[in-house]
Write an enzyme that holds these catalytic residues in place. Structure first.
Site, PDB file in Angstrom:
ATOM      1  N   THR A 272      -0.255   5.551   3.637  1.00  0.00           N
ATOM      2  CA  THR A 272      -1.344   5.770   2.687  1.00  0.00           C
ATOM      3  C   THR A 272      -1.733   7.236   2.607  1.00  0.00           C
ATOM      4  O   THR A 272      -2.112   7.734   1.552  1.00  0.00           O
ATOM      5  CB  THR A 272      -2.555   4.903   3.088  1.00  0.00           C
TER       6      THR A 272
ATOM      7  N   SER B 292       4.366   2.132   6.223  1.00  0.00           N
ATOM      8  CA  SER B 292       4.731   1.957   7.641  1.00  0.00           C
ATOM      9  C   SER B 292       5.185   0.543   7.953  1.00  0.00           C
ATOM     10  O   SER B 292       5.740   0.290   9.024  1.00  0.00           O
ATOM     11  CB  SER B 292       3.588   2.369   8.555  1.00  0.00           C
TER      12      SER B 292
ATOM     13  N   THR C 271      -0.927   3.442   8.386  1.00  0.00           N
ATOM     14  CA  THR C 271      -1.764   2.921   9.475  1.00  0.00           C
ATOM     15  C   THR C 271      -1.340   1.526   9.944  1.00  0.00           C
ATOM     16  O   THR C 271      -1.690   1.119  11.043  1.00  0.00           O
ATOM     17  CB  THR C 271      -3.242   2.860   9.049  1.00  0.00           C
TER      18      THR C 271
HETATM   19  N1  DAS Z   1       0.394   1.650   3.233  1.00  0.00           N
HETATM   20  C1  DAS Z   1       0.090   1.157   4.545  1.00  0.00           C
HETATM   21  C2  DAS Z   1       1.051   1.725   5.556  1.00  0.00           C
HETATM   22  O1  DAS Z   1       1.896   2.510   5.217  1.00  0.00           O
HETATM   23  C3  DAS Z   1      -1.318   1.321   4.957  1.00  0.00           C
HETATM   24  C4  DAS Z   1      -1.753   2.672   5.407  1.00  0.00           C
HETATM   25  O2  DAS Z   1      -1.034   3.625   5.562  1.00  0.00           O
HETATM   26  O3  DAS Z   1      -2.960   2.802   5.695  1.00  0.00           O
HETATM   27  O4  DAS Z   1       0.939   1.396   6.723  1.00  0.00           O
END
Ligand code: DAS
Length: 367
Positions: free
Chosen positions: A52, A96, A129
């Site tokens: 993100t 992720s 995250t």
């Molecule tokens: N898009 C999700 C990830 O890549 C969420 C984030 O990064 O907060 O884990």
């Protein structure tokens, strides 16, 4: 579009706030020394992987997706040129949820290489995250440097007016160059808090105040006058994993009311299983029918690690009866201490590079 949205956030006054913070820190003995020439600033290497923090709204797809490069993330942090010389390595650009053990190895190898350079003070890994804590724990186990590796993400995408990525990235770089971060291993920095990789977990799906260490609390904080620690992580260990290693196949299964072992038998029947992590209930107890299936896994010589779906506390052979902790110990299961299932899997994958003997694996989990 991404550029427009990122710049809209900068116009919101963050740059002015940064100048105040940087000025304050310069006078208060933080990692921002006053009057230091650019060539004398510490060097930090950013290992960019997506998430993100690097995402913008994709109109066609109808949601957020990783798009920005590490260079663009750095450019969105005003005033960085007064605290560190920053280099960027683009390792990946994925959500992720698409991180893999192969990518962990790539990030770990890059971190090791960069930290081996005498001029590099620390590395910062930008990451989604969702699985951030798994990558952080893998790095903590495998990087093996006294210099810090910081893992950072964001809950608000870069295209949002309240994006938290630039502030978090600034905090991560400040943590990377802080002398007090030496010897702390891999740290997770978000929302001004510094957490140990082994302990930290994401606790809220949306709130920016999401990474916590339940039962323990943060190690320290990034405050207006610099980085301040209150404690150090005791439960750290180094496991050598070669950059070209083949990490095995370790699956996770869960206990629940009525769990009958069908999932376990399905996984076993597919073959190629190197280890199994079980998310048990309570202090480490299972439905008797699930236990029966685990006996088959153990009979095949495959290590089984017992974790719990309870958020704090360790697993322990305390109860008797088929499926209880006592019977799990009798069939040679390993108890994961207080590691949650996804981190127990990380440790088991690393431990399996050295041994598949349950007693030796148990000793590694006890460290
Ligand atoms: N898009 C999700 C990830 O890549 C969420 C984030 O990064 O907060 O884990």
């Amino acid at each position: 579009m991404s550029e427009t949205r990122v710049h809209r956030r900068e116009r919101g006054g963050w740059a002015a706030a940064w100048m105040v913070l940087a000025g304050l820190a310069a006078g208060l003995g933080s990692s921002i020394p006053a009057g230091v020439a650019a060539q004398d600033l510490p060097t930090v290497v950013i290992l960019s992987t997506g998430g993100t923090i690097a995402s913008v709204y994709d109109d066609a797809a109808g949601g957020f997706a990783p798009a920005l490069t590490g260079e663009q993330l750095v450019q969105a942090v005003p005033g960085l040129d007064t605290i560190a010389r920053v280099e960027v390595v683009q390792v990946a650009n994925v959500a992720s949820t698409n991180m893999t053990p192969a990518l962990w190895l790539a990030v770990s190898a890059a971190a090791r290489d960069m930290l081996a350079r005498p001029d590099v003070a620390g590395v910062v890994v930008t990451h989604g995250t969702d699985t951030l804590e798994e990558t952080a724990y893998f790095l903590d186990l495998t990087v093996g440097s006294d210099k810090p590796a910081i893992v950072v993400g964001a809950q608000r995408a870069a295209s949002e007016p309240d994006a938290d990525g630039p502030g978090n990235l600034r905090d991560a770089i400040l943590t990377a160059i802080a002398p007090a971060s030496r010897g702390m291993g891999t740290l997770v920095v978000l929302n001004g808090e510094i957490h140990a990789a082994r302990e930290v977990t994401k606790t809220h799906t949306l709130n920016v105040d999401t990474f916590k260490s339940p039962g323990f609390g943060a190690l320290g904080f990034v405050e207006p006058d610099g980085v301040r620690y209150y404690r150090a992580p005791l439960r750290r260990q180094h496991l050598e994993v070669a950059p070209g290693a083949r990490l095995g196949r370790v699956e996770i299964v869960t206990n629940y009311a009525g769990a009958d072992g069908r999932v376990v038998r399905g996984v076993l029947a597919q073959g190629g299983l190197d280890g199994l992590v079980v998310e048990a209930s309570g202090v480490g107890n299972l439905a008797s029918d699930l236990f029966d299936a685990l006996e088959e896994v153990r009979a095949a010589g495959i290590p089984v690690v017992i974790t719990t779906r309870v958020h704090t506390g360790r697993t322990l052979p305390l109860y008797a009866g088929r499926g209880s902790g006592v019977t799990l110990r009798e069939i040679g299961c390993v108890f994961a201490d207080n590691l949650p299932p996804h981190k127990a899997r990380v440790l088991l994958l690393a431990a399996l590079q050295r041994t598949s003997d349950p007693a030796e694996i148990q000793a590694i989990f006890a460290r």
